[in-house]
Design an enzyme around this catalytic site. Sequence first.
Site, PDB file in Angstrom:
ATOM      1  N   GLU A   1      -5.303  -3.217  16.020  1.00  0.00           N
ATOM      2  CA  GLU A   1      -5.616  -3.956  16.888  1.00  0.00           C
ATOM      3  C   GLU A   1      -5.062  -4.768  18.019  1.00  0.00           C
ATOM      4  O   GLU A   1      -4.699  -6.001  18.278  1.00  0.00           O
ATOM      5  CB  GLU A   1      -6.584  -4.937  16.191  1.00  0.00           C
ATOM      6  CG  GLU A   1      -7.276  -4.523  14.866  1.00  0.00           C
ATOM      7  CD  GLU A   1      -8.226  -5.794  14.453  1.00  0.00           C
ATOM      8  OE1 GLU A   1      -7.900  -6.860  14.720  1.00  0.00           O
ATOM      9  OE2 GLU A   1      -9.151  -5.374  13.684  1.00  0.00           O
TER      10      GLU A   1
ATOM     11  N   GLU B   1     -10.771  -0.447   8.734  1.00  0.00           N
ATOM     12  CA  GLU B   1     -10.907  -1.945   8.231  1.00  0.00           C
ATOM     13  C   GLU B   1     -12.462  -1.971   8.138  1.00  0.00           C
ATOM     14  O   GLU B   1     -12.799  -1.703   9.321  1.00  0.00           O
ATOM     15  CB  GLU B   1     -10.349  -2.979   8.766  1.00  0.00           C
ATOM     16  CG  GLU B   1      -8.758  -3.063   8.523  1.00  0.00           C
ATOM     17  CD  GLU B   1      -8.114  -4.241   9.441  1.00  0.00           C
ATOM     18  OE1 GLU B   1      -8.912  -5.502   9.781  1.00  0.00           O
ATOM     19  OE2 GLU B   1      -6.954  -4.205   9.711  1.00  0.00           O
TER      20      GLU B   1
HETATM   21  C1  FCB Z   1      -8.657  -7.864  11.480  1.00  0.00           C
HETATM   22  C2  FCB Z   1      -7.198  -7.785  10.971  1.00  0.00           C
HETATM   23  C3  FCB Z   1      -6.928  -8.084   9.732  1.00  0.00           C
HETATM   24  C4  FCB Z   1      -7.816  -8.863   9.021  1.00  0.00           C
HETATM   25  C5  FCB Z   1      -9.265  -8.654   9.211  1.00  0.00           C
HETATM   26  C6  FCB Z   1     -10.264  -9.892   8.643  1.00  0.00           C
HETATM   27  O1  FCB Z   1      -8.812  -8.394  12.601  1.00  0.00           O
HETATM   28  O2  FCB Z   1      -6.705  -6.763  11.568  1.00  0.00           O
HETATM   29  O3  FCB Z   1      -5.548  -8.377   9.214  1.00  0.00           O
HETATM   30  O4  FCB Z   1      -7.388 -10.313   9.090  1.00  0.00           O
HETATM   31  O5  FCB Z   1      -9.496  -8.827  10.568  1.00  0.00           O
END
Ligand code: FCB
Length: 475
Positions: free
Chosen positions: A164, A368
């Site tokens: 990110e 994620e």
């Molecule tokens: C993302 C991050 C991760 C976590 C999630 C909830 O932005 O990459 O580390 O904090 O959000």
Amino acid sequence: MTAFPENFLWGTATAAYQVEGAWNEDGRGPSIWDTFSHTPGLVANGDTGDVACDHYHRLEEDLDLLAGLGVGAYRFSISWPRVQPGGRGPLNQPGVDFYSRLVDGLLARDIAPVATLYHWDLPQELEDAGGWPERDTALRFAEYARLMGESLGDRVRAWITLNEPWCSAYLGYASGVHAPARTDHAAALAAVHHLNLGHGLAVQALRSTAARGAQMSVTLNLHHVRGVSEADAAVVRKADALANRAFLGPMLESAYPRDLIEATAAVTDWSFVRDGDEAAACQPLDVLGVNYYNPTLVRQWDGGSAKETADGHQDGAASPWIACEDVEFVQQPGPYTEMGWNIDETGLTELLLRLHRDYPGLPTMITENGAAFPDAVDADGRVHDERRVDYLHRHLSAVAEAIEGGADVRGYFVWSLMDNFEWAHGYAKRFGVVRVDRDTMERTWKDSAYWYRDVVAANALPTGSPASTEAEPVR
Ligand code: FCB
């Protein structure tokens, strides 16, 4: 039953600073997140990652958790200051040994290690020298990547350069709600560029080592931006340029989008982009990592009425949305997670289909996806987190729908394996499928963990979504 393709990769994800602890042990250097969390007032409850989930000392136990879940892969991140304390110079061997043990422990359990090189913990010394707005940080990052490729590349066959970069650049240097807490829009755009450049150089560096031939990737938190009405097309496009194409452009098309350069002309002339940089940022990738939590809704601001900033960001000088003075971020309908993020899995399907359309030859992987809820341990000693099960179920259905629509999605990683340090929110927000007791560090499977184990084993979603209540497997 909704079945997933054969060889679909199931995993869970964590990040070094969020789980490891042991912040000043075995030669680890300080990172910008140590500095940030040790600064009073920046993290909820004054929480820090000093101990986190004590994963550094509980490695075997956590590896067994993964084995119990039956996942085929584990996405973790390497703490740069643990392996190269000041961000330059020789390796800190005890730090490298930790990741070596982690990798070997995964392989011994038949779990593929997926290593992220940078999940936000820049060595503090590099920030002191200017951080990501400085070109040298990209060069240092490539050198660190090379060292990791040499140390672990024979065993780690899937690499993610950055996690990110949107957050690193805009939350770190524009809004300042993340480390290193700077609020300078021009610096944030320079950071965007040096992250893009660092990514490309790191892929090249990895390919010069034993990691050659491994799967190369980057993880982006792409924003699925929608307009309230068709009249909002121009602001949708602008938000998309800042959030998505600022990274997709150089990394996948070897050029910054013209509309991004034009929209930000009052902030910077982009003279930090040197000849050849965009080509360097654009290295062939094997898969694109996508983190998805919720979509974004915007409207052209009329300049008069009170401006909505629904995602909670500050407007004006400390906005992460640079040059978006005319963009209003509109509240979306619920339900919401504990983060205040609306639950809308349709954005994930649409996003995956868009990527498939725009970059047809490039497979994607959900690196994620998950949700925070105020889980509690029930009288029966269990955590009945049916809302998390429901969230995961919805989003996995959305992934299946995108696959059905032609998108080449290779895998899915739940955020997160266990409750951990949720950045500026500290430990108050629990994202794990496994609960971590803050006092005892005891790990407890939530119902979502049992449910996910069953999904992984079946390579399919059950019809309906009652959480499995079977006992934890004997390992
Ligand atoms: C993302 C991050 C991760 C976590 C999630 C909830 O932005 O990459 O580390 O904090 O959000």
